[in-house]
Design an enzyme around this catalytic site. Structure first.
Site, short mmCIF file in Angstrom:
data_model
loop_
_atom_site.label_atom_id
_atom_site.label_comp_id
_atom_site.label_asym_id
_atom_site.label_seq_id
_atom_site.Cartn_x
_atom_site.Cartn_y
_atom_site.Cartn_z
CD GLU A 96 -2.94 1.43 0.49
OE1 GLU A 96 -2.59 1.32 -0.66
OE2 GLU A 96 -3.78 2.01 0.92
CG ASP A 100 -5.60 8.84 6.27
OD1 ASP A 100 -5.03 9.05 7.81
OD2 ASP A 100 -6.30 8.83 5.92
N GLY A 102 -6.68 3.14 8.26
CA GLY A 102 -6.58 2.18 8.29
C GLY A 102 -7.56 1.56 7.71
CB THR A 104 -7.72 1.11 2.67
OG1 THR A 104 -8.65 2.34 2.62
CG2 THR A 104 -7.75 0.85 1.01
CE LYS A 128 -0.94 11.43 5.50
NZ LYS A 128 -2.36 11.87 5.21
NE ARG A 162 -3.01 8.61 -9.69
CZ ARG A 162 -3.82 7.87 -7.83
NH1 ARG A 162 -2.90 7.11 -7.24
NH2 ARG A 162 -4.55 7.68 -8.11
P1 IMP Z 1 -7.33 4.64 4.70
O1 IMP Z 1 -8.55 4.05 4.51
O2 IMP Z 1 -7.64 6.12 5.89
O3 IMP Z 1 -5.68 4.05 5.54
O4 IMP Z 1 -6.54 5.62 3.18
C1 IMP Z 1 -5.98 4.84 2.72
C2 IMP Z 1 -5.96 5.34 1.90
O5 IMP Z 1 -6.25 7.06 0.92
C3 IMP Z 1 -4.54 5.55 1.01
O6 IMP Z 1 -4.42 4.12 -0.04
C4 IMP Z 1 -5.00 6.91 -0.03
O7 IMP Z 1 -5.02 6.06 -1.88
C5 IMP Z 1 -5.45 7.65 0.93
N1 IMP Z 1 -4.47 8.78 1.15
C6 IMP Z 1 -4.79 8.79 2.90
N2 IMP Z 1 -3.54 9.38 3.06
C7 IMP Z 1 -3.01 10.08 1.69
C8 IMP Z 1 -2.62 11.21 1.54
O8 IMP Z 1 -2.06 11.89 2.72
N3 IMP Z 1 -1.86 11.70 0.45
C9 IMP Z 1 -2.43 10.79 -0.45
N4 IMP Z 1 -3.60 10.05 -0.42
C10 IMP Z 1 -3.73 9.15 0.83
MG MG Z 2 -3.97 4.68 -1.66
#
Ligand code: IMP
Ligand code: MG
Length: 172
Positions: A96, A100, A102, A104, A128, A162
């Site tokens: 991944e 962030d 978590g 996903t 993060k 990207r």
């Molecule tokens: P989570 O499900 O909140 O952990 O988010 C994970 C997904 O959110 C990552 O795979 C990214 O695609 C997107 N994401 C989270 N934080 C960032 C960031 O700071 N920049 C760009 N994409 C982010």
């Molecule tokens: Mg992602």
């Protein structure tokens, strides 16, 4: 125009990818690995990591999107599994770009477990961890940050940035 504040240079990124690849190659020594990248963000990290691994790998991808637009998470993760690699009995490493909340990873893991792999671990380039909302496993982390919205090295904001070779904090 948003400002791009440098977080990691291209050289720092390469050193961190190299370090992760050494750890992973050591841990899976004598075994084979299936790398599963989470699209779209992980495509660059996975490509760099895969080329530094010394163990044999197969590669596949899974689609996940949680950010509908801009930098605000909608909290709901949409998964689309177009994988055609048979992972039954194999060691899987989910790759991944960034962890962030978590959510996903927590949504993807049960879907992979149902396919009967021997093991599943998680490798994220950026963590993060202060922003975590759900508990999720993190086996290999390249770099941790406390805050910010990062772009570059696969990370986007509304589909842009990207392709930047370094990582920046996007300030609006
Ligand atoms: P989570 O499900 O909140 O952990 O988010 C994970 C997904 O959110 C990552 O795979 C990214 O695609 C997107 N994401 C989270 N934080 C960032 C960031 O700071 N920049 C760009 N994409 C982010
Ligand atoms: Mg992602």
């Amino acid at each position: 125009m948003p400002e791009l504040i440098p977080v990691l240079t291209e050289e720092e990124i390469h050193k961190k990818v190299e370090f992760l690849a050494q750890q992973i190659s050591h841990d899976y020594d004598g075994r084979q690995l299936v790398l599963i990248g989470v699209l779209k963000g992980a495509f660059i990290f996975l490509a760099d990591l895969a080329r530094k691994l010394t163990v044999p790998v197969e590669i596949d991808f899974i689609w996940a999107s949680s950010y509908r637009a801009g930098d605000t998470s909608c909290g709901e993760v949409t998964l689309s599994c177009g994988m055609n690699t048979d992972i039954r009995g194999k060691d899987v490493l989910l790759v991944e770009d960034i962890l962030d909340t978590g959510k996903t990873i927590v949504n993807i893991l049960p879907a992979l477990e149902k396919m009967g792999p021997a093991s599943v671990k998680v490798c994220a380039f950026i963590d993060k961890k202060e922003r975590r909302e759900v508990e999720c496993r993190t086996d290999y982390i390249g770099h941790s940050v406390v805050s910010g919205f990062l772009v570059g090295f696969g990370l986007d904001c509304s589909g842009k940035y990207r392709n930047l070779p370094a990582i920046y904090d996007l300030k609006f």
